[in-house]
Design an enzyme around this catalytic site. Structure first.
Site, PDB file in Angstrom:
ATOM      1  CD  GLU A 161      -2.958  -1.128   2.309  1.00 45.88           C
ATOM      2  OE1 GLU A 161      -4.160  -1.294   2.068  1.00 45.88           O
ATOM      3  OE2 GLU A 161      -2.507  -0.954   3.464  1.00 45.88           O
ATOM      4  CD  GLU A 235      -4.743  -6.019   2.458  1.00 45.61           C
ATOM      5  OE1 GLU A 235      -5.557  -5.262   3.035  1.00 45.61           O
ATOM      6  OE2 GLU A 235      -3.523  -6.015   2.699  1.00 45.61           O
TER       7      GLU A 235
END
Length: 604
Positions: A161, A235
């Protein structure tokens, strides 16, 4: 497991061994599940219809002190990956070095913060050299487990991320090169939420997206960024984590199923984060800070398809039915549930006042000015990572004690070892009673968990991080004690002068009980709802924190951490104790809040 061409992303569909392949993945973190339970959890994953295991790798556990590496026992990553292969699961490894994961400092070691100029997740030389030394140990352990070497690892993620951090445009290329130069040849991935996709990614790595709902067009956005390449939700958030003082988050099975079904219908690969969350044992929980600091609980139940203790949930069963449609062969039978026990309550029999334990701390430190945890000369000069730090000095008057917002994160305040109040982010002033003679002022400071996500990572030093003042004058000449509850400290407490529990014990203190187990131990939960705030250790293993504000009141006790015969339980308690310790087969999560009804921005 095989040979030939590994996972390829050269067209709109993944291929593995030259054949079309859909990743049906799930996250289970080996460091959040007792090693004795790894196989049980992975068999349940396989029986649900998943074909791929994903796991983060926590740097701060594997290198707790600079240059001291641990890949043994509970941290045996190689054994975990090999077990997945044995059970017929492919593996995607997410080695960081930053992992987020609601884990202290996003998995980065606290000793990095000893450098006052440290710039985490950048090409700052101090960070670069530390990452290189870590990857020099980590990558050789997993290199031979790659698909090309006959192993189960089909992809490796580059950082995590980074689009939501994006402080250094050279950093992702550096991390990618760290992997390639050490022999990683499998498919490289990056992972970002839909906003992070704008700044995330790195050349020659496949971008994937993290999400929970489809209303923001993230998958189409990803498709537009990478035309004619496979789409993957790295995710898919099957639930959400909890923070102290708020309700337990849930995500209804029907709402989850609708989104997962649509993702699969669109031909997109998916990884359930989490499939099984487990627990952030000890002091390893992270925290949030988007203007307000919020510490996360130890339970990482996450309202995932498998509960914290590995139980099946309604999500598990609806997902199994859905995933079975994507298999040509029947799924394996669902494994039986493991033994669970609600042991009889045990009497709290012994007590030790906090003040009587100070001589058992590693060393008594003297300093003119406050020193933050990470820079204390303890643990082979790696500083203190977790737990509590006690600061004492002498005062000659009463008046206004001001934290100057330099307490991280909470402090109990004592005068001559009598409680006078507490300080934290919200309460920064406290009145100290008048007194003419010299008195001892004590601050017991707790590190409640370092932030694991966002732009505040560089500012996560704990303890007293600057001056505190009494009547506007900075306090000086401190005696400092490291109370990190490490096994060495707890072992030394065995020779301390334990006493019978007094009718009205003073706080803080340590309370001891013995649990007798006559048969093979089973998992259980310790109900701490009638206690105040503190930490629980069983047979030297730190289960984590309890706090009356909730939402977590039940601490998961893995059966493998118990033994037949006597089991020592020690509770460090700040405020309020009970005469007995009470066990339960299942936790009560208390009040809940549905994450699907929250604004999306509150979840990030």
């Amino acid at each position: 497991m095989s040979s030939g061409r590994g996972l390829m992303a050269n067209s709109s569909q993944f291929t593995l061994e030259g054949k079309p392949f859909r990743i049906l993945g799930g996250s289970i973190h080996y460091f959040r599940v007792p090693k004795a339970h790894w196989e049980d959890r992975l068999l349940k994953m396989k029986a649900c219809g998943l074909n791929t295991l994903t796991t983060y790798v926590p740097w701060n556990l594997h290198e707790p002190e600079r240059g001291m590496f641990n890949f043994q026992d509970q941290l045996d990553l190689k054994a975990y990956i090999c077990l997945a292969a044995k059970l017929g699961l492919w593996v995607i490894v997410r080695p960081g070095p930053y992992i987020c994961a609601e884990w202290d400092l996003g998995g980065l070691p606290s000793w990095l913060l000893q450098d006052k100029h440290m710039q985490l997740r950048t090409t700052y030389p101090g960070f670069v050299s530390a990452v290189n030394a870590y990857f020099d140990k980590l990558i050789p352990l997993i290199k031979h487990l790659m698909f090309q070497g006959g192993g189960p690892i089909i992809a490796v993620q580059v950082e995590n991320e980074y689009g939501s951090y994006a402080k250094d445009d050279k950093y992702m290329a550096f991390i990618k090169n760290c992997l390639l130069s050490r022999g990683i040849t499998e498919l490289l991935l990056t992972s970002d939420n839909w906003e992070g996709l704008k700044c995330g990614g790195v050349e020659e790595a496949l971008k994937t997206v993290n999400l929970q709902r489809l209303s923001f067009g993230a998958i189409q956005y990803l498709s537009d960024m990478q035309p004619q390449r496979p789409l993957m939700v790295m995710e898919y958030w099957s639930g959400w984590f909890d923070v102290w003082g708020e309700n337990h988050h849930i995500f209804q099975a029907d709402d989850m199923l609708a989104v997962v079904s649509e993702i699969l219908e669109r031909g997109v690969s998916i990884n359930l984060y989490m499939f099984h969350g487990g627990a952030s044992f000890g002091f390893m929980n992270g925290a949030m800070d988007f203007g307000t600091y919020k510490s996360q609980v130890n339970s990482y139940d996450y309202d995932a398809p498998l509960s914290e203790a590995g139980d099946y949930t309604p999500k598990y069963h609806v997902l199994r039915t859905l995933f079975s449609q994507y298999h040509s062969e029947p799924l394996p039978d669902v494994p039986s549930l493991q033994k669970r026990s609600a042991y009889h309550p045990v009497d709290v029999q012994q007590y030790l006042c906090l003040w009587d334990t100070l001589r058992f701390a590693d060393k008594q430190l003297k300093s003119e000015k406050p020193i933050n945890m990470e820079n204390l000369p303890v643990n082979n000069n790696n500083g203190q990572s977790y737990g509590y730090t006690l600061y004492e000095t002498t005062i000659t008057s009463g008046g206004t004690l001001h934290s100057m917002n330099n307490i991280r994160d909470r402090a109990l305040v004592f005068v001559d070892r009598q409680p006078v109040g507490s300080l934290n982010y919200k309460t920064q002033e406290l009145t100290i009673p008048d007194g003419k003679r010299e008195r001892t002022l004590t601050l017991l400071v707790e590190n409640c968990g370092r932030v694991n996500y966002g732009k505040a990572l560089d500012n996560q030093r704990k303890g007293l991080v600057g001056d505190i003042t009494l009547n506007n004058a900075p306090l000086r000449d401190f005696t400092i004690y490291c109370l990190d509850m490490r096994p060495s400290f707890m072992k030394r407490l065995s020779s301390a002068p334990w006493k019978s529990v007094p009718h009205k014990p003073s706080f803080p203190g340590f309370f001891q009980a013995t649990l007798h187990v006559e048969e093979s131990p089973g998992d259980t939960f310790l109900n701490m709802s009638d206690w105040g705030k503190g930490v629980v250790l069983i047979n030297g293993q730190n289960l984590g924190r309890h706090w009356f504000i909730g939402p977590q009141h039940y601490l998961y006790v893995p059966g493998p951490w118990l033994r037949r015969g006597e089991n020592q339980i020690i509770v460090f308690e700040e405020h309020k104790s009970e005469e007995k310790l009470v066990f339960a087969e299942n936790p009560d999560h208390g009040k809940t809040i549905d994450v699907y009804k929250l604004p999306f921005c509150t979840l990030l």
